[in-house]
Design an enzyme around this catalytic site. Structure first.
Site, mmCIF file in Angstrom:
data_model
loop_
_atom_site.group_PDB
_atom_site.id
_atom_site.type_symbol
_atom_site.label_atom_id
_atom_site.label_comp_id
_atom_site.label_asym_id
_atom_site.label_seq_id
_atom_site.Cartn_x
_atom_site.Cartn_y
_atom_site.Cartn_z
ATOM 1 N N CYS A 130 0.818 -1.229 0.000
ATOM 2 C CA CYS A 130 0.000 0.000 0.000
ATOM 3 C C CYS A 130 0.853 1.281 0.000
ATOM 4 O O CYS A 130 0.572 2.227 -0.740
ATOM 5 C CB CYS A 130 -0.954 -0.013 1.186
ATOM 6 S SG CYS A 130 -0.188 -0.463 2.741
ATOM 7 N N HIS A 243 -2.724 6.458 4.282
ATOM 8 C CA HIS A 243 -1.299 6.582 4.558
ATOM 9 C C HIS A 243 -0.793 7.910 3.973
ATOM 10 O O HIS A 243 -1.222 8.324 2.895
ATOM 11 C CB HIS A 243 -0.505 5.461 3.876
ATOM 12 C CG HIS A 243 -0.685 4.108 4.497
ATOM 13 N ND1 HIS A 243 -1.409 3.874 5.630
ATOM 14 C CD2 HIS A 243 -0.195 2.899 4.101
ATOM 15 C CE1 HIS A 243 -1.364 2.581 5.929
ATOM 16 N NE2 HIS A 243 -0.641 1.970 5.012
#
Ligand code: A2P
Length: 332
Positions: A130, A243
């Site tokens: 990710c 994130h």
């Protein structure tokens, strides 16, 4: 493939649930849907397009007639069951790190290297890490403009990257601390509420974590740059979702911030939000639940030649996992 039969392995997890949302939102043509998880979840139902679909226990025989199998139940499950799915004729899109570095498994970000899906001798395609996806969504347009040579990055990774258990741990700790109760970390090595932890995944022998090395090896493979240098510090932060990554990128050619911003024009999946004088910069809450990665704080680095500093944020459950996997299925 007309109206394919889809299977989702890990359908009850944070990423599996988001895959169902992406399939619905993107109107993905689904002929049949098989939802798989552990024996603990067998018998539960999950709603998809107004229909209650039963969860079945994952077995080696779960994949008969399945055209595309989306795996998101951890590396161990992928290693054990993805070959069975592929042998049954399904194309596996695997969200774990189990096959990412295998030279016979394409590692794909659809906006960056969609053509790589064509050569898949094992019938397995890997979804990248990710943090790597979010970072490369910011770096690819700059690479095309200036030629990427090296990357130094620090990540600020949300707890949903650890799945449903990570979200629960943050929630429980915040509640406990508000009540003056003690907390006992289970998922993370230290208290995550009101704290930051400079460890994501296990440490390796050279002082880096596996997560930090994924950025190096996966970026090289996706960008087709075997000589790329990358060094990363991955940090878990008490954010539910999305994130953020602070990146210093070094290029072959001279750079300037305005040209860097212009490099994102017309690029799908990534947008510039960069007007710091007016407090316009991306934060995790801006990208949560959304498809685009947002880039800001673009500036020329004061230490290194031909280098830019930037900040990128992306919903790692979506673009970093579920959405990227569904986009790969769309290419198929
Ligand atoms: P289950 O809910 O039945 O445990 P997350 O990353 O959010 O924690 O989700 C992990 C996903 O992987 C869940 O859907 C979970 O199912 C699934 N899973 C975990 N262990 C197994 C297993 N042994 N067999 C099949 N699915 C599993």
């Amino acid at each position: 493939m007309n109206q394919p039969h889809l299977a989702i392995v890990g359908a009850t997890g944070a990423v599996g649930a988001e895959m169902l949302v992406c399939l619905e939102q993107r109107n993905f043509p689904v002929g049949r849907l098989t939802l798989l998880a552990s024996a603990r979840s067998a018998g539960r139902t999950v709603s998809f397009r107004g229909e209650e679909i039963p969860i079945r226990e994952l077995t080696h025989d779960s994949f008969e007639g399945v055209d595309i199998a989306l795996f998101s139940a951890g590396g161990g499950i992928s290693k054990e069951y993805a070959p069975s799915a592929a042998a049954a004729g399904a194309v596996v899109i695997d969200n774990s790190s189990a096959f990412r570095i295998d030279p016979d498994v394409p590692l794909v970000v659809p906006e960056i290297n969609p053509g790589a899906v064509a050569r898949r001798p094992h019938n397995i395609i890997a979804n990248p890490n990710c943090t790597t996806i979010v970072s490369l969504m910011a770096l690819k347009p700059l690479h095309d403009a200036f030629g990427l040579r090296a990357v130094i990055a620090s990540s600020y990774q949300a707890v949903s990257g650890s799945g449903a258990q990570g979200i629960l741990e943050l929630e429980e700790q915040v509640r406990a601390l508000a009540n003056g109760d003690p907390v006992t970390p289970r998922v993370y090595p230290r208290q995550i509420a009101f704290n930051v932890i400079p460890q994501v995944d296990a440490f390796t022998d050279n002082g880096y974590t596996k997560e930090e090395l994924k950025m190096l090896h996966e970026s090289r493979k996706i960008l087709g740059l075997p000589e790329l240098k990358a060094s990363c510090t991955c940090v878990r932060v008490p954010v539910y979702r999305s994130h953020s990554v602070s990146i210093t990128a070094v290029f072959d050619k001279p750079v300037d911030a305005a040209a860097a911003r212009a490099a994102y024009n017309g690029r799908p999946g990534v947008k510039v939000v960069d007007d710091p004088q007016n407090q316009r910069f991306p934060v995790p809450l801006d990208t949560t639940g959304g498809d685009d990665c947002l880039v800001g704080r673009i500036r020329e680095n004061l230490v290194l030649d031909n280098a830019l500093d930037l900040w990128v944020v992306g919903d790692q459950v979506r673009k970093g996992a579920a959405l990227n996997a569904v986009q790969i299925a769309e290419i198929l």
